[in-house]
Design a protein around this motif. Structure first.
Motif, PDB file in Angstrom:
ATOM      1  N   VAL A   2       0.831  -1.194   0.000  1.00  0.00           N
ATOM      2  CA  VAL A   2       0.000   0.000   0.000  1.00  0.00           C
ATOM      3  C   VAL A   2       0.867   1.245   0.000  1.00  0.00           C
ATOM      4  O   VAL A   2       1.828   1.357   0.762  1.00  0.00           O
ATOM      5  CB  VAL A   2      -0.929   0.010   1.225  1.00  0.00           C
ATOM      6  CG1 VAL A   2      -1.646   1.340   1.351  1.00  0.00           C
ATOM      7  CG2 VAL A   2      -1.935  -1.135   1.148  1.00  0.00           C
ATOM      8  N   GLN A   3       0.521   2.174  -0.887  1.00  0.00           N
ATOM      9  CA  GLN A   3       1.207   3.458  -0.915  1.00  0.00           C
ATOM     10  C   GLN A   3       0.216   4.574  -1.155  1.00  0.00           C
ATOM     11  O   GLN A   3      -0.686   4.447  -1.986  1.00  0.00           O
ATOM     12  CB  GLN A   3       2.265   3.482  -2.020  1.00  0.00           C
ATOM     13  CG  GLN A   3       3.565   2.793  -1.671  1.00  0.00           C
ATOM     14  CD  GLN A   3       4.682   3.141  -2.645  1.00  0.00           C
ATOM     15  OE1 GLN A   3       4.491   3.050  -3.853  1.00  0.00           O
ATOM     16  NE2 GLN A   3       5.823   3.552  -2.117  1.00  0.00           N
ATOM     17  N   LEU A   4       0.402   5.648  -0.402  1.00  0.00           N
ATOM     18  CA  LEU A   4      -0.289   6.905  -0.649  1.00  0.00           C
ATOM     19  C   LEU A   4       0.807   7.956  -0.760  1.00  0.00           C
ATOM     20  O   LEU A   4       1.535   8.183   0.208  1.00  0.00           O
ATOM     21  CB  LEU A   4      -1.242   7.255   0.490  1.00  0.00           C
ATOM     22  CG  LEU A   4      -2.465   6.361   0.677  1.00  0.00           C
ATOM     23  CD1 LEU A   4      -3.207   6.740   1.948  1.00  0.00           C
ATOM     24  CD2 LEU A   4      -3.395   6.463  -0.526  1.00  0.00           C
ATOM     25  N   VAL A   5       0.909   8.565  -1.929  1.00  0.00           N
ATOM     26  CA  VAL A   5       1.994   9.512  -2.161  1.00  0.00           C
ATOM     27  C   VAL A   5       1.416  10.877  -2.486  1.00  0.00           C
ATOM     28  O   VAL A   5       0.793  11.072  -3.539  1.00  0.00           O
ATOM     29  CB  VAL A   5       2.901   9.045  -3.307  1.00  0.00           C
ATOM     30  CG1 VAL A   5       4.037  10.045  -3.524  1.00  0.00           C
ATOM     31  CG2 VAL A   5       3.479   7.657  -3.006  1.00  0.00           C
ATOM     32  N   GLU A   6       1.627  11.795  -1.553  1.00  0.00           N
ATOM     33  CA  GLU A   6       1.133  13.161  -1.733  1.00  0.00           C
ATOM     34  C   GLU A   6       2.149  13.991  -2.514  1.00  0.00           C
ATOM     35  O   GLU A   6       3.365  13.778  -2.418  1.00  0.00           O
ATOM     36  CB  GLU A   6       0.891  13.841  -0.378  1.00  0.00           C
ATOM     37  CG  GLU A   6      -0.088  13.155   0.530  1.00  0.00           C
ATOM     38  CD  GLU A   6       0.574  12.253   1.558  1.00  0.00           C
ATOM     39  OE1 GLU A   6      -0.044  11.986   2.609  1.00  0.00           O
ATOM     40  OE2 GLU A   6       1.715  11.803   1.297  1.00  0.00           O
ATOM     41  N   SER A   7       1.638  14.956  -3.253  1.00  0.00           N
ATOM     42  CA  SER A   7       2.489  15.903  -3.974  1.00  0.00           C
ATOM     43  C   SER A   7       1.746  17.216  -4.131  1.00  0.00           C
ATOM     44  O   SER A   7       0.527  17.276  -3.938  1.00  0.00           O
ATOM     45  CB  SER A   7       2.891  15.349  -5.342  1.00  0.00           C
ATOM     46  OG  SER A   7       1.749  15.113  -6.131  1.00  0.00           O
ATOM     47  N   GLY A   8       2.495  18.260  -4.467  1.00  0.00           N
ATOM     48  CA  GLY A   8       1.885  19.551  -4.749  1.00  0.00           C
ATOM     49  C   GLY A   8       2.060  20.596  -3.674  1.00  0.00           C
ATOM     50  O   GLY A   8       1.650  21.746  -3.849  1.00  0.00           O
ATOM     51  N   GLY A   9       2.645  20.220  -2.558  1.00  0.00           N
ATOM     52  CA  GLY A   9       2.871  21.198  -1.507  1.00  0.00           C
ATOM     53  C   GLY A   9       3.957  22.185  -1.879  1.00  0.00           C
ATOM     54  O   GLY A   9       4.662  22.022  -2.878  1.00  0.00           O
ATOM     55  N   GLY A  10       4.084  23.222  -1.065  1.00  0.00           N
ATOM     56  CA  GLY A  10       5.104  24.221  -1.329  1.00  0.00           C
ATOM     57  C   GLY A  10       4.822  25.506  -0.594  1.00  0.00           C
ATOM     58  O   GLY A  10       3.960  25.560   0.291  1.00  0.00           O
ATOM     59  N   LEU A  11       5.527  26.540  -0.988  1.00  0.00           N
ATOM     60  CA  LEU A  11       5.388  27.868  -0.402  1.00  0.00           C
ATOM     61  C   LEU A  11       4.501  28.723  -1.302  1.00  0.00           C
ATOM     62  O   LEU A  11       4.726  28.785  -2.520  1.00  0.00           O
ATOM     63  CB  LEU A  11       6.761  28.521  -0.253  1.00  0.00           C
ATOM     64  CG  LEU A  11       6.793  29.979   0.203  1.00  0.00           C
ATOM     65  CD1 LEU A  11       6.244  30.093   1.622  1.00  0.00           C
ATOM     66  CD2 LEU A  11       8.220  30.523   0.124  1.00  0.00           C
ATOM     67  N   VAL A  12       3.519  29.350  -0.708  1.00  0.00           N
ATOM     68  CA  VAL A  12       2.603  30.201  -1.450  1.00  0.00           C
ATOM     69  C   VAL A  12       2.281  31.424  -0.615  1.00  0.00           C
ATOM     70  O   VAL A  12       2.262  31.351   0.627  1.00  0.00           O
ATOM     71  CB  VAL A  12       1.331  29.417  -1.838  1.00  0.00           C
ATOM     72  CG1 VAL A  12       0.566  28.973  -0.608  1.00  0.00           C
ATOM     73  CG2 VAL A  12       0.459  30.201  -2.789  1.00  0.00           C
ATOM     74  N   GLN A  13       2.015  32.526  -1.287  1.00  0.00           N
ATOM     75  CA  GLN A  13       1.662  33.749  -0.573  1.00  0.00           C
ATOM     76  C   GLN A  13       0.217  33.708  -0.122  1.00  0.00           C
ATOM     77  O   GLN A  13      -0.615  33.011  -0.731  1.00  0.00           O
ATOM     78  CB  GLN A  13       1.888  34.948  -1.480  1.00  0.00           C
ATOM     79  CG  GLN A  13       3.357  35.223  -1.788  1.00  0.00           C
ATOM     80  CD  GLN A  13       3.547  36.539  -2.529  1.00  0.00           C
ATOM     81  OE1 GLN A  13       2.605  37.067  -3.131  1.00  0.00           O
ATOM     82  NE2 GLN A  13       4.760  37.063  -2.490  1.00  0.00           N
ATOM     83  N   PRO A  14      -0.123  34.445   0.919  1.00  0.00           N
ATOM     84  CA  PRO A  14      -1.525  34.533   1.332  1.00  0.00           C
ATOM     85  C   PRO A  14      -2.404  34.969   0.162  1.00  0.00           C
ATOM     86  O   PRO A  14      -2.031  35.863  -0.604  1.00  0.00           O
ATOM     87  CB  PRO A  14      -1.501  35.583   2.435  1.00  0.00           C
ATOM     88  CG  PRO A  14      -0.111  35.489   2.998  1.00  0.00           C
ATOM     89  CD  PRO A  14       0.765  35.185   1.822  1.00  0.00           C
ATOM     90  N   GLY A  15      -3.552  34.318   0.052  1.00  0.00           N
ATOM     91  CA  GLY A  15      -4.451  34.572  -1.062  1.00  0.00           C
ATOM     92  C   GLY A  15      -4.186  33.705  -2.275  1.00  0.00           C
ATOM     93  O   GLY A  15      -4.996  33.694  -3.209  1.00  0.00           O
ATOM     94  N   GLY A  16      -3.094  32.984  -2.273  1.00  0.00           N
ATOM     95  CA  GLY A  16      -2.727  32.136  -3.404  1.00  0.00           C
ATOM     96  C   GLY A  16      -3.417  30.785  -3.380  1.00  0.00           C
ATOM     97  O   GLY A  16      -4.265  30.515  -2.514  1.00  0.00           O
ATOM     98  N   VAL A 114       2.723  22.402   3.277  1.00  0.00           N
ATOM     99  CA  VAL A 114       2.176  23.625   2.685  1.00  0.00           C
ATOM    100  C   VAL A 114       2.507  24.778   3.610  1.00  0.00           C
ATOM    101  O   VAL A 114       2.167  24.744   4.796  1.00  0.00           O
ATOM    102  CB  VAL A 114       0.647  23.513   2.495  1.00  0.00           C
ATOM    103  CG1 VAL A 114       0.059  24.850   2.075  1.00  0.00           C
ATOM    104  CG2 VAL A 114       0.309  22.427   1.481  1.00  0.00           C
ATOM    105  N   THR A 115       3.171  25.771   3.068  1.00  0.00           N
ATOM    106  CA  THR A 115       3.526  26.958   3.837  1.00  0.00           C
ATOM    107  C   THR A 115       2.924  28.179   3.168  1.00  0.00           C
ATOM    108  O   THR A 115       3.180  28.432   1.985  1.00  0.00           O
ATOM    109  CB  THR A 115       5.050  27.121   3.930  1.00  0.00           C
ATOM    110  OG1 THR A 115       5.632  25.937   4.499  1.00  0.00           O
ATOM    111  CG2 THR A 115       5.411  28.324   4.791  1.00  0.00           C
ATOM    112  N   VAL A 116       2.106  28.901   3.927  1.00  0.00           N
ATOM    113  CA  VAL A 116       1.468  30.111   3.414  1.00  0.00           C
ATOM    114  C   VAL A 116       2.097  31.296   4.134  1.00  0.00           C
ATOM    115  O   VAL A 116       1.884  31.506   5.330  1.00  0.00           O
ATOM    116  CB  VAL A 116      -0.054  30.094   3.631  1.00  0.00           C
ATOM    117  CG1 VAL A 116      -0.683  31.324   2.977  1.00  0.00           C
ATOM    118  CG2 VAL A 116      -0.656  28.813   3.074  1.00  0.00           C
ATOM    119  N   SER A 117       2.880  32.050   3.381  1.00  0.00           N
ATOM    120  CA  SER A 117       3.632  33.139   3.995  1.00  0.00           C
ATOM    121  C   SER A 117       4.031  34.151   2.933  1.00  0.00           C
ATOM    122  O   SER A 117       4.285  33.790   1.781  1.00  0.00           O
ATOM    123  CB  SER A 117       4.881  32.589   4.681  1.00  0.00           C
ATOM    124  OG  SER A 117       5.682  33.641   5.183  1.00  0.00           O
ATOM    125  N   SER A 118       4.099  35.393   3.358  1.00  0.00           N
ATOM    126  CA  SER A 118       4.572  36.446   2.456  1.00  0.00           C
ATOM    127  C   SER A 118       6.071  36.663   2.636  1.00  0.00           C
ATOM    128  O   SER A 118       6.656  37.502   1.941  1.00  0.00           O
ATOM    129  CB  SER A 118       3.804  37.741   2.707  1.00  0.00           C
ATOM    130  OG  SER A 118       3.896  38.107   4.063  1.00  0.00           O
TER     131      SER A 118
END
Length: 118
Positions: A2-16, A114-118
């Motif tokens: 069994v595998q669950l592999v997440e992707s797509g996270g990262g740094l984004v600005q508020p409102g993004g 997931v990091t939401v920061s300016s």
């Protein structure tokens, strides 16, 4: 296995926006309720959104309703989470979860940050 592999996270600005994906393998994806959870530093893991196995009925936490959208593609064994209007308080590790109501099986991915920061 069994595998669950997440992707797509990262740094984004508020409102993004960000789109997370969770690719599943090793089990019958279409039989499982799929969810996204998140865990911020120093806090307990909390449910973000879930979706039923065949009818694809979504369910959202109050904090994400109207901003996040969950959907799944049973043909591709993948569940998605579109996150819009992101806020700093959305910063967390996001985990994919698969749960079977039939036999209690419960699987987790390793998470994506997931990091939401300016």
């Amino acid at each position: 296995q069994v595998q669950l592999v997440e992707s797509g996270g990262g740094l984004v600005q508020p409102g993004g926006s960000l789109r997370l994906s969770c690719a599943a393998s090793g089990f019958t994806f279409s039989n499982f309720y799929m969810s996204w959870y998140r865990q911020a530093s120093g806090k307990e893991r909390e449910l973000v959104a879930g979706i039923t196995s065949t009818s694809h009925m979504p369910n959202y936490a109050d904090s994400t309703k109207g901003r996040f959208t969950i959907w799944r593609d049973n043909a591709k064994n993948t569940v998605f989470l579109q996150m819009n209007s992101l806020k700093p308080e959305d910063t967390a590790v996001y985990y994919c979860n698969a749960k079977s109501a039939r036999n209690g099986l419960d699987y987790w991915g390793k998470g994506t940050l997931v990091t939401v920061s300016s």
